[in-house]
Structure formats: C-alpha cells, structure tokens
Design an enzyme around this catalytic site. Structure first.
Site, PDB file in Angstrom:
ATOM      1  N   GLU A  35       0.858  -1.178   0.000  1.00 19.25           N
ATOM      2  CA  GLU A  35       0.000   0.000   0.000  1.00 19.25           C
ATOM      3  C   GLU A  35       0.898   1.233   0.000  1.00 19.25           C
ATOM      4  O   GLU A  35       1.732   1.387   0.896  1.00 19.25           O
ATOM      5  CB  GLU A  35      -0.901  -0.003   1.234  1.00 19.25           C
ATOM      6  CG  GLU A  35      -1.989   1.034   1.198  1.00 19.25           C
ATOM      7  CD  GLU A  35      -2.952   0.916   2.360  1.00 19.25           C
ATOM      8  OE1 GLU A  35      -3.966   1.644   2.354  1.00 19.25           O
ATOM      9  OE2 GLU A  35      -2.692   0.120   3.281  1.00 19.25           O
ATOM     10  N   ARG A 260       4.022 -13.341  10.094  1.00 17.52           N
ATOM     11  CA  ARG A 260       4.818 -12.130   9.929  1.00 17.52           C
ATOM     12  C   ARG A 260       6.118 -12.242  10.705  1.00 17.52           C
ATOM     13  O   ARG A 260       6.254 -13.036  11.633  1.00 17.52           O
ATOM     14  CB  ARG A 260       4.055 -10.912  10.436  1.00 17.52           C
ATOM     15  CG  ARG A 260       2.954 -10.428   9.506  1.00 17.52           C
ATOM     16  CD  ARG A 260       2.484  -9.066   9.937  1.00 17.52           C
ATOM     17  NE  ARG A 260       1.479  -8.529   9.026  1.00 17.52           N
ATOM     18  CZ  ARG A 260       1.232  -7.238   8.891  1.00 17.52           C
ATOM     19  NH1 ARG A 260       1.903  -6.364   9.599  1.00 17.52           N
ATOM     20  NH2 ARG A 260       0.305  -6.817   8.054  1.00 17.52           N
ATOM     21  N   LYS A 270       2.967   1.003  10.050  1.00 14.65           N
ATOM     22  CA  LYS A 270       3.244   2.223   9.275  1.00 14.65           C
ATOM     23  C   LYS A 270       2.612   3.453   9.920  1.00 14.65           C
ATOM     24  O   LYS A 270       3.148   4.554   9.810  1.00 14.65           O
ATOM     25  CB  LYS A 270       2.742   2.048   7.839  1.00 14.65           C
ATOM     26  CG  LYS A 270       3.709   1.287   6.956  1.00 14.65           C
ATOM     27  CD  LYS A 270       3.336   1.357   5.505  1.00 14.65           C
ATOM     28  CE  LYS A 270       2.131   0.540   5.188  1.00 14.65           C
ATOM     29  NZ  LYS A 270       1.873   0.448   3.728  1.00 14.65           N
TER      30      LYS A 270
END
Length: 570
Positions: A35, A260, A270
């Site tokens: 993104e 992850r 983020k």
C-alpha cells in the site's frame, strides 16, 4: 529452523504443480502488493522476499502492484520509494507493474454482476447500526435491507457511484451468511462511499472497493497462481475464495498465509512509523534508526545482508519477533569479508613522539582487508604528532590493560613500537597530550630483539588527518517490545539512540569517500558514509554495526500474539 518449516509454501506449490494439481502445466505467478502510504520496512522486506523469491525459485513471474484502493494518505512519493527499495534489494518486475486503482472499472462491473446474481445488495445501515446488528458468537447478524430486490440495489449502487448520497449513507454488501461463525463472511461490505481525492484517479470515483473484494479480483485478472500473504488474512481466505468463485474472473488463484516477522526494539506499524516522522522523533523515513529499508540503507545495510537475514529466519505459520542481533550478524559477516579497512580516531588525543625527527614524514603500506588477499594495500602517512583514541591512554590502568600508560609500550598499527614517557593536562586536570619515544628498529612490525608487545592501537597522522563527523546509533527504543499491549511507544524512546561525535580524525583517503561507501574502522566497527549530510572534504559517517557481536546468541523470540486489530495491509 527446520527445512519443512522454512519451505511449507514450496510444499504447497509442489502439490499444485504435480499431475492433477490446480497449477499443473502453469507457470508460477506471484505478486507483491504494498500500500503506497509509507515506506517499506524490514517486515515488508520479509514478505517481498517470499513473493519475489518464490517466483525466482520456480522460474516464474512476480508482479508489483500498488494497493491504492484506499485513497487516504496514498502518494506517488511512496510509490517511487517502494520501487527504489525493491530494485535495491535486487528484484525486478520487468513490465508487470500495476496499480490496484486501474481495476476500478472492472471491479465495479463485477460488483454489478454479483447484484444481478442476487449475491450482493445495497445496505443503508449506519456504521453504528452495522456494529449493533453484527451479532455475536451464536447470534446471527441482521440487516433489514438483505432482501432488497436486485433492480433496486442496481439503481442505488449506480447512484452511489454518481455521488448522489452522502458519505457513510450506504454500502454494498455481499450476501453470504449472516450466521457464519467467521464474522468476515457475515455479509461483508464490498464498497463504501468516500468523498476524497485519489492520488491517481482524482475525483473520478467516490465509491471505493474494500480490500477483501478488490484483492482477489486483481489477483485473478493478473493471472496470479499463488497469492502469498501474512497470517492475519487466514480468516479472510473463505471470503477471498467466495469472491473468486462468484465473480466472472479468468483464473483461480490460491491464497497461502505465512507468519509475519518483526524485529525487537522496533515498531512495524506504518501508522506508528508515520507518527515518528511527522512528530519529529526521527529525522525522516530514512533516519538510520528506523526499520525502513531506506533507513537501513542509509545506515549501511546491504541488499545481501538483508536477503540473508530473510533467508535465515525462514518461513513459518506463526508470527515471530526476531532479535535485532541476527540482522546485525548478517551485516557483520558480509562487511567483514568485503569492507575495506581504515583508521579513524573518534575521541582524539594528541600523541607526540619526542625522539621522532621534527618535520619528517614517511609512509606505511597498510592492508586494505586481511580477509581478501586481492584487496591490496594503501599508503598511510606518519609524522612526529599523531592522534590516538583518548581511552588508549590511562594513568591508573586496570589489570590486563594492554594499551598506553606511563612506562608501557604499544605497537602503532603497521608503524612503530612506542613507549609512553609522560603527559600533559589542562587547568581542569584533563589529559590533553601524551608523550612517547619510538623505537626506529621496529618499523612496519619488525622486532629485532624479539621482545613482545601485547597491545596494538590505531592512529591517524596529525599532518594529513581529515576532520569527520561520526554518528553512533543504538536501538531507537529502550524496550524490546515497544509495541506491546498497554504501552505508549513514544514514552519508550531511547534518549541515547544517537550520539554525534564532531572533530573525529580520519585518514586522508576518506576525505573523498562517496555516499554509501562502507569501511571497517579498525577496532571500532563498520561505518558508512551518510548519503544525505556527507560532503566532499566534510565526511559524515554512520556506524552500521559494532565490531563484535553481543554475548547473546541471535535467535527468534517467542511467537507474537495474533493481532486483535484486523489486518494491517502491506
């Protein structure tokens, strides 16, 4: 890690490629869909290493697709930075670069198709009503708009697209199962109204597809065979498969989830990294203390060391936090083999060799890298006055101190043995100068009389020394888990994460070192020329990693608890 744990994705793909498998006869095709609302960090690197690396292993393809379906805080600045980071790591996508927003017309068309099939409807529940009617475990969700006729939903959906309704007034929902034990399947929202300018589409669209709807469609339109994503999407896989099965798309990708990876003493969100930048806790996204790839690159990390790190931590089904020490170990191994050596004094103290001829200058050949026999040597000048590290002289040294003290001898690296004969102090009693005598018979490492000198120290000639700025970095946070429950990460910032040393003394050759050039400063660590602030004649160096590893063996920590906040998209 065990081989089976590292390669479970490959095992699934091998199954799919086998006779009768869903991918038999196909070329493996993956994608990396970040993104563009921030810079890539080490967690993204782990994911892209899986996506691009899997395609590489099978001789397949990997697309780069900007997931810009959410118009908030997306920017071309981030798109360009993401491309740069991936290229820097050594991966490429050739002509397979896409934007998720390019599929808006087709995604809308497929949503219309769902309405016509009776599999989607326009819902007028407010966000508050939606939450109230979502039900609970054992209690089905409800919606008074579920049986709305398809023609009415088609009309309302088109009017939503035309901007006739206020933001939040309506959504398009899939018609699946309001009683499902998987809440992602309880008639999830497919489209919502947002009056916001898109970084590429401008104001052409005021309805935007949800990620869970757009993502499988984009994968299918691009011919992706395996959609590799992080573990929090495991519960979303039934919706992914439902979208693929019920829309008229040309292919049937398979979603596979992996755990992850994060590193301790860091935050990976983020949103939190953006806050560190915007509230000036750090010097931008590329601050060398940040876990972003641009920050790691500025600090001196190499593509090889980061890819090695990703390979070492393997691929697993659980989310783990990895010790930063392992990342440092990977860098240290690479730089030890390849980084040229240099002598730099960080906290300079003048050493005057009283019996060395005044005005004389000579040169010594010093090896560039003892680990590389082909690296050659360099000439280093030497004169009566040199700089040494201030802690290489002590008045009252402890036992086993092998450096300079009154009456003791040390060897100056590649030069002479010197013996300390005295010192000077200022009015405060601080030592300002050390005096010594040298033995001219010990030039370049020779010792004709066979005496042994236990200590060797580095030095820089005062006549040719270059003033340098050196930045010593430490962990950005004092807590190994600053992202933990109940913690405010901004209260855990390490006030000693950056120490700036001015007036350091470097070899003359370092005066013209270029951005990202990396050296081992003898006895001190590995240092990289800062890419933003260093100038010719005024070098600035960042410490990439200390010379020695910590006592603790690098390892993965205990698996992290699953996120309760829902997927945080790449």
């Amino acid at each position: 890690m065990e081989e089976s744990t590292k390669n479970f994705i490959h095992a699934f793909i091998d199954e799919d490629l086998a006779p009768g498998g869903r991918s038999e006869g196909k070329r493996i095709h993956t994608r990396f869909p970040p993104e563009p609302n921030g810079y890539l960090h080490i967690g993204h690197c782990y994911a892209l290493n899986i996506d691009f690396g899997t395609a590489e292993k099978y001789g397949g393809l990997c697309n780069l697709r900007m997931d810009d379906t959410n118009p908030a805080k997306e920017d071309e600045e981030f798109v360009d930075a993401i491309k740069e980071d991936i290229h820097w790591l050594g991966y490429d996508w050739d002509d397979r670069f896409y934007y998720g927003s390019d599929y808006f017309p087709k995604t809308y068309e497929l949503a219309v198709g769902l309405i016509m099939k009776g599999l989607a409807y326009v819902c007028e529940l407010t966000p508050e009503e939606f939450k109230t009617m979502r039900g609970d475990v054992g209690v089905p969700a409800t919606s008074p708009y579920r049986e709305r006729p398809a023609p009415e939903s088609l009309d309302l959906f088109e009017r939503m697209k035309n901007g006739e309704f206020p933001e939040g007034a309506m959504t398009l929902r899939a018609k699946i199962d309001l009683a499902s034990g998987n809440f992602n399947m309880r008639d999830p929202v497919l489209y919502r109204i947002r009056y916001i300018e898109h970084h590429r589409q401008g104001t052409e669209w005021c309805i935007f597809p949800m990620y869970d709807f757009a993502h499988p469609i984009q994968d299918a339109l691009e011919g992706i065979t395996h959609s590799l994503c992080s573990l929090e999407y495991e519960d979303h896989r039934p919706l992914y498969d439902w979208v693929i099965a019920n829309t008229d798309v040309p292919s049937r990708p398979r979603q596979i989830e992996f755990g992850r990876r994060s590193i301790n003493y860091s935050v990976m969100s983020k949103r939190k990294l953006r806050r560190l930048v915007e509230e000036k806790y750090v010097d931008g996204w590329d601050d060398p203390r940040m876990p972003t790839l641009c920050g790691l690159r500025r600090r001196g990390y190499t593509p090889g060391s980061i890819r090695d790190f990703c390979d070492r931590i393997g691929v697993g089904k659980t989310s783990n936090s990895i010790e930063y020490a392992l990342l440092e170990h990977c860098l240290r191994e690479e730089l030890n083999a390849h980084a040229p050596r240099a002598m730099v004094v960080l906290r300079p103290l003048k050493l005057v060799i009283e019996n060395y001829p005044d005005g004389k200058t000579e040169h010594f050949a010093v090896e560039n890298n003892p680990e590389d026999e082909n690296s050659g040597t360099r000439d280093v000048s030497f004169s009566r006055e040199i700089w040494i590290e201030s802690d290489d002289f002590m008045l009252d040294p402890p036992k086993k101190y092998n450096r300079l003290s009154l009456g003791s001898e040390v060897r100056l690296k590649s030069a002479y043995i010197v013996k300390c004969t005295g010192y000077e102090t200022d009015a405060s009693g601080d030592i300002t100068l050390v005096k010594a005598q040298y033995d001219p018979e010990t030039r370049g490492g020779t010792t004709p009389d066979g005496r042994k000198v236990r200590g060797t120290i580095h030095w820089v000639d005062s006549l040719s020394a270059v003033d340098a700025e050196v930045r010593i970095y430490d962990n950005l946070f004092t807590d190994p888990d600053p992202d933990g429950p109940g913690k405010d990460f901004t209260e855990l910032l390490n006030p000693m994460s950056l120490e700036t040393l001015l007036g350091c003394k470097a070899e003359k050759a370092l005066e013209t070192a270029g951005a990202h050039d990396t050296f081992q400063f003898l006895r001190l660590g590995y240092f990289t020329v800062d890419s933003k602030d260093s100038k010719p004649g005024k070098p600035v160096f960042n410490r990439s990693v200390a010379l020695k590893e910590s006592a603790a063996k690098p390892r993965a920590t205990a698996p992290a608890e699953p996120s309760q906040a829902g997927p945080d998209r790449m």
